[in-house]
Design a protein around this motif. Structure first.
Motif, short mmCIF file in Angstrom:
data_model
loop_
_atom_site.label_atom_id
_atom_site.label_comp_id
_atom_site.label_asym_id
_atom_site.label_seq_id
_atom_site.Cartn_x
_atom_site.Cartn_y
_atom_site.Cartn_z
N GLY A 12 -1.59 3.29 -6.53
CA GLY A 12 -0.36 2.21 -6.36
C GLY A 12 1.55 2.47 -6.37
N HIS A 13 1.77 0.71 -7.40
CA HIS A 13 3.52 0.87 -6.68
C HIS A 13 3.37 0.58 -8.10
N ARG A 14 4.56 1.12 -9.20
CA ARG A 14 5.26 0.59 -10.25
C ARG A 14 3.89 0.66 -11.67
N ALA A 17 -2.09 -1.18 -10.28
CA ALA A 17 -2.88 -0.26 -9.83
C ALA A 17 -3.90 -1.27 -8.33
N LEU A 18 -4.24 -0.38 -7.48
CA LEU A 18 -4.35 -1.12 -5.86
C LEU A 18 -5.77 -1.49 -6.55
N THR A 19 -6.54 0.38 -6.53
CA THR A 19 -8.10 0.34 -7.17
C THR A 19 -9.25 0.70 -7.84
N ASN A 38 -4.96 -6.77 4.71
CA ASN A 38 -3.19 -6.23 4.31
C ASN A 38 -2.89 -6.22 2.97
N GLY A 39 -2.41 -5.50 2.72
CA GLY A 39 -2.27 -4.88 1.34
C GLY A 39 -3.18 -4.50 0.52
N SER A 40 -4.21 -3.73 0.50
CA SER A 40 -5.45 -3.56 0.14
C SER A 40 -5.00 -1.73 -0.27
N GLY A 41 -3.93 -1.73 0.65
CA GLY A 41 -3.46 -0.09 0.01
C GLY A 41 -3.70 1.03 0.96
N LYS A 42 -4.02 0.91 2.24
CA LYS A 42 -4.47 1.84 3.13
C LYS A 42 -3.29 2.77 3.08
N SER A 43 -1.76 2.05 3.00
CA SER A 43 -0.60 2.92 3.35
C SER A 43 -0.61 3.75 2.08
N THR A 44 -0.47 2.99 1.08
CA THR A 44 -0.38 3.79 -0.54
C THR A 44 -1.18 4.94 -0.68
N LEU A 45 -2.50 4.55 -0.41
CA LEU A 45 -3.52 6.16 -0.43
C LEU A 45 -3.02 6.97 -0.02
N1 ATP Z 1 6.80 1.01 -2.71
C1 ATP Z 1 6.44 -0.27 -2.75
N2 ATP Z 1 7.02 -1.15 -4.40
C2 ATP Z 1 6.19 -1.82 -4.40
N3 ATP Z 1 5.17 -2.33 -3.96
C3 ATP Z 1 4.81 -1.91 -2.74
C4 ATP Z 1 5.52 -0.82 -2.37
N4 ATP Z 1 4.59 -0.37 -0.94
C5 ATP Z 1 4.11 -1.27 -0.94
N5 ATP Z 1 3.26 -2.16 -2.04
C6 ATP Z 1 2.63 -3.29 -2.46
O1 ATP Z 1 1.88 -2.31 -2.69
C7 ATP Z 1 0.45 -3.50 -1.50
C8 ATP Z 1 -0.58 -2.36 -1.07
O2 ATP Z 1 0.32 -2.27 0.06
P1 ATP Z 1 0.12 -0.69 1.63
O3 ATP Z 1 1.22 -1.13 1.86
O4 ATP Z 1 -0.46 0.13 0.59
O5 ATP Z 1 -1.14 -1.82 1.89
P2 ATP Z 1 -1.72 -1.82 3.17
O6 ATP Z 1 -3.37 -1.42 2.97
O7 ATP Z 1 -1.10 -0.87 4.11
O8 ATP Z 1 -1.42 -2.77 3.67
P3 ATP Z 1 -0.92 -3.34 5.49
O9 ATP Z 1 -2.63 -3.85 5.96
O10 ATP Z 1 -0.52 -4.91 5.86
O11 ATP Z 1 -0.42 -1.92 5.75
C9 ATP Z 1 1.12 -4.78 -1.40
O12 ATP Z 1 1.37 -5.29 -2.22
C10 ATP Z 1 2.38 -4.24 -1.05
O13 ATP Z 1 3.39 -5.66 -1.16
#
Ligand code: ATP
Length: 261
Positions: A12-14, A17-19, A38-45
């Protein structure tokens, strides 16, 4: 070849937690798709698995070694990441840009060796970029720039490839060609982990799924077992209907009009 161990991983960020903690082993030779809204955390993972974002708890290990204890250059030979938005920032040619993928394989400031050139040419060919190789990478089309980023990762030849929405912006021909190529890589023993929005691509190509639900729960397992109408509705908040045959199932979202009939 590389395997990834997620052990009680919270990402997660800051501090948010996202999961819930994720414990999963992704082995060499497997093709994983990560699904979630969207926003579930795939890119963060993906960024956490590549060591770009620190875990909030738990750990990521590559071949049993904690990511944080692995030197960057060693890690880059084991694991490569394609970011969701990977801009081509410098006015180099397509071939020069793709050559940057070889940095993990050679001493700094040395010219490319024969095997480096061969890897670059292979990557250009596999992404259909040979004819564009002398053009400026920052001046080719959006889909072509995406293929330049993928080619750079292929030239890196990592044991595990983490690909964040790799086929967005690609036409169907290049989408199929690259997904086929990623499948070949998995069949050759690499680990492929791809985040996708297209359930049908996941269904066709992935043997394993990681589903990230909006409520922070998650599930991982075999694609054929996890792709059910109930789970997909939980995942996306809209019903998806299974059509097609058992060997080739397809998923169709039911819009409001179809649902109310
Ligand atoms: N650098 C960051 N700082 C704070 N919050 C962030 C940061 N990057 C992403 N987030 C938040 O974390 C959450 C998950 O974002 P993430 O990009 O991982 O989702 P995703 O599943 O990849 O979404 P998408 O399908 O839209 O690409 C979102 O609510 C996003 O706003």
């Amino acid at each position: 070849m590389a395997s990834l161990q997620l052990d009680g991983l919270v990402f997660g960020h800051r501090g948010q937690a996202l999961t819930r903690p994720v414990t999963v082993e992704a082995r060499s030779g497997e093709f994983w798709a990560v699904l979630g809204e969207n926003g579930s955390g795939k890119s963060t993972l993906m960024a956490t698995l590549a060591g770009l974002v620190p875990p909030l708890a738990g750990q990521v290990a590559v071949d049993g070694v904690n990511l944080r204890r692995m030197p960057r250059k060693v890690l880059a030979r084991r694991l490569g990441l394609l970011l969701q938005h990977q801009d081509v920032a410098f006015p180099y040619s397509v071939r020069e840009t793709v050559s940057a993928g070889r940095y993990a394989h050679r001493p700094p400031w040395r010219p490319l060796r024969r095997e480096d050139h061969a890897a670059v040419e292979r990557a250009l060919e596999e992404t259909g970029l040979l004819e564009l190789a002398e053009l400026r990478a920052d001046q080719v089309s959006g889909g072509e720039q995406r293929r330049v980023a993928i080619a750079t990762l292929l030239a890196q030849e990592p044991g595990a490839l983490l690909l964040d929405e790799p086929v967005n912006h690609l036409d169907v021909r290049h989408e199929v060609a690259l997904m086929d190529r990623f499948r070949d890589y998995a069949d050759d023993g690499r680990l492929i982990m791809v985040s996708l929005h297209d359930v049908n691509l996941a269904s066709q190509y992935a043997d394993r799924l990681l589903m990230l639900y909006a409520d922070g729960t998650w599930e991982a397992g075999n694609t054929a077992e996890l792709l059910t109408e109930d789970r997909l509705e939980h995942l996306y908040g809209v019903p998806l209907k299974e059509v097609g045959s058992d060997e080739t199932p397809f998923w169709v979202p039911l819009g409001h009009r179809k649902r109310s009939r």
